[in-house]
Design a protein around this motif. Structure first.
Motif, mmCIF file in Angstrom:
data_model
loop_
_atom_site.group_PDB
_atom_site.id
_atom_site.type_symbol
_atom_site.label_atom_id
_atom_site.label_comp_id
_atom_site.label_asym_id
_atom_site.label_seq_id
_atom_site.Cartn_x
_atom_site.Cartn_y
_atom_site.Cartn_z
ATOM 1 N N LYS A 90 0.407 -1.224 -0.429
ATOM 2 C CA LYS A 90 -0.319 0.423 0.049
ATOM 3 C C LYS A 90 0.845 1.275 0.088
ATOM 4 C CE LYS A 90 -3.744 -1.764 -0.434
ATOM 5 N NZ LYS A 90 -4.867 -1.745 -1.432
ATOM 6 N N ASN A 91 1.594 1.655 0.539
ATOM 7 C CA ASN A 91 3.460 2.952 0.936
ATOM 8 C C ASN A 91 3.272 2.640 -0.222
ATOM 9 O OD1 ASN A 91 4.092 4.329 2.399
ATOM 10 N ND2 ASN A 91 6.298 2.986 1.996
ATOM 11 N N ARG A 92 3.956 1.455 -1.351
ATOM 12 C CA ARG A 92 4.653 1.673 -2.424
ATOM 13 C C ARG A 92 3.633 2.511 -3.761
ATOM 14 N NH1 ARG A 92 7.289 -2.977 -5.559
ATOM 15 N NH2 ARG A 92 9.629 -2.678 -4.120
ATOM 16 N N GLN A 93 2.264 2.014 -3.440
ATOM 17 C CA GLN A 93 0.712 2.187 -4.065
ATOM 18 C C GLN A 93 0.728 3.930 -3.992
ATOM 19 O OE1 GLN A 93 -2.595 -0.392 -4.091
ATOM 20 N NE2 GLN A 93 -1.312 -1.856 -4.052
ATOM 21 N N LEU A 94 0.736 3.700 -3.087
ATOM 22 C CA LEU A 94 0.804 5.785 -2.640
ATOM 23 C C LEU A 94 1.480 6.119 -2.879
ATOM 24 C CD1 LEU A 94 -1.076 7.713 -1.568
ATOM 25 C CD2 LEU A 94 0.722 7.265 0.799
ATOM 26 N N GLN A 95 3.047 6.165 -3.096
ATOM 27 C CA GLN A 95 4.139 7.041 -3.425
ATOM 28 C C GLN A 95 4.354 6.457 -5.620
ATOM 29 O OE1 GLN A 95 7.681 4.739 -2.108
ATOM 30 N NE2 GLN A 95 7.629 5.367 0.133
ATOM 31 N N GLN A 96 3.662 5.579 -5.227
ATOM 32 C CA GLN A 96 3.007 5.615 -6.867
ATOM 33 C C GLN A 96 2.496 6.499 -7.644
ATOM 34 O OE1 GLN A 96 3.182 1.266 -8.007
ATOM 35 N NE2 GLN A 96 5.136 0.764 -8.004
ATOM 36 N N LEU A 97 0.810 6.378 -6.582
ATOM 37 C CA LEU A 97 0.139 7.670 -6.748
ATOM 38 C C LEU A 97 0.632 9.055 -6.962
ATOM 39 C CD1 LEU A 97 -2.575 8.140 -7.470
ATOM 40 C CD2 LEU A 97 -3.346 7.961 -5.146
ATOM 41 N N LEU A 98 1.355 9.345 -5.606
ATOM 42 C CA LEU A 98 2.368 11.030 -5.378
ATOM 43 C C LEU A 98 3.231 11.019 -6.379
ATOM 44 C CD1 LEU A 98 2.377 10.769 -1.949
ATOM 45 C CD2 LEU A 98 0.801 11.814 -2.779
ATOM 46 N N ALA A 99 3.744 10.314 -7.082
ATOM 47 C CA ALA A 99 4.817 10.384 -8.565
ATOM 48 C C ALA A 99 3.731 11.129 -9.998
ATOM 49 C CB ALA A 99 5.340 9.524 -8.540
ATOM 50 N N GLY A 100 2.437 9.603 -9.792
ATOM 51 C CA GLY A 100 1.540 10.656 -10.654
ATOM 52 C C GLY A 100 1.436 11.641 -10.454
ATOM 53 N N GLU A 101 0.885 12.322 -9.897
ATOM 54 C CA GLU A 101 0.277 13.149 -9.249
ATOM 55 C C GLU A 101 0.800 14.417 -9.585
ATOM 56 O OE1 GLU A 101 -3.038 14.133 -9.024
ATOM 57 O OE2 GLU A 101 -3.348 12.263 -9.163
#
Length: 238
Positions: free
Chosen positions: A147-158
């Motif tokens: 979940k933490n990795r997915q959140l980091q990827q989402l923030l990078a996309g934003e």
């Protein structure tokens, strides 16, 4: 004191592959204990990495990413508490959760449990441990890491979306005023009369600095792109 070979600082991005599953680091000086841990955790289908000493554990942590560490307390040389201290002092490993494993006779000694949590342990289990409980606890940390990795990827996309939004906004501003709103002021004629030879050059400069008419189709395209970017960002908001 940290051994010299463990002082090397390696950025986490240097060994982290977003497509690779983070593993579980098993640290114990006894082969039979490592075999038992592998048997219990094998069904989780994640990389299980062995380390038979604190030094081996630190080197493994600098080579790849782990979601959780199972760390034996009593080991010759660098014991579990000292190993945990080194782990928590390094920027690239300090956030990796640690589950201490120790024998029932050691756990009964005064201060062992307190010392474990004081060094940053996330949990403390005594041997012989319940296989189902251990597997469940490790599964929780694996899921948290995902979940933490997915959140980091989402923030990078934003961040990328915001960068694209800024690029389109800049393009729109240039389209609205491609040559600048105002050109530099022409110098005053000190003699009160215009120099006839300089008139063509002055006229050309005035033409260059006069406000240009925006390209209407290009302007419409940039406005449409900007509206699309705004709608995408709005859709991502909670």
């Amino acid at each position: 004191m940290t051994p010299p070979e463990l002082n090397t600082r390696i950025p986490r991005d240097a060994y982290t592959d977003p497509a690779e599953e983070a593993g579980v680091l098993l640290v114990d000086d006894r082969e039979d204990n490592l075999v038992a841990l592998e048997a219990v955790l094998g069904t989780l289908e994640v990389p299980l990495v062995r380390a038979m000493s604190g030094e081996e554990a630190m080197k493994a942590l600098l080579r790849q990413e782990f979601a959780v560490i199972l760390l034996d307390v009593l080991m010759p040389g660098m014991d579990g508490f000292e190993t945990a201290g080194h782990i928590k002092r390094l920027d690239q490993t300090r956030d990796v959760p640690i589950i201490f494993l120790t024998g029932a006779e050691s756990a009964s000694e005064a201060g062992y449990t307190f010392r474990g949590y004081a060094t940053g342990a996330a949990d403390y289990l005594t041997k012989p441990f319940d296989p189902w409980m251990l597997r469940s606890k490790v599964s929780v940390f694996l899921e948290l890491h995902r979940k933490n990795r997915q959140l980091q990827q989402l923030l990078a996309g934003e961040r990328d979306r915001l960068g694209e939004f800024a690029r389109r906004l800049t393009a729109l501003e240039r389209c609205l005023d491609p040559g600048g709103a105002h050109g530099p002021a022409a110098p005053a004629d000190s003699g009160g009369q215009a120099d006839a030879q300089k008139a063509p050059a002055a006229a050309g400069a005035a033409a260059r600095h006069s406000p240009a008419v925006p390209d209407v189709p290009e302007l419409a395209r940039h406005i449409a792109e900007l509206a699309d970017a705004l709608n995408e960002l709005r859709a991502e908001l909670p």
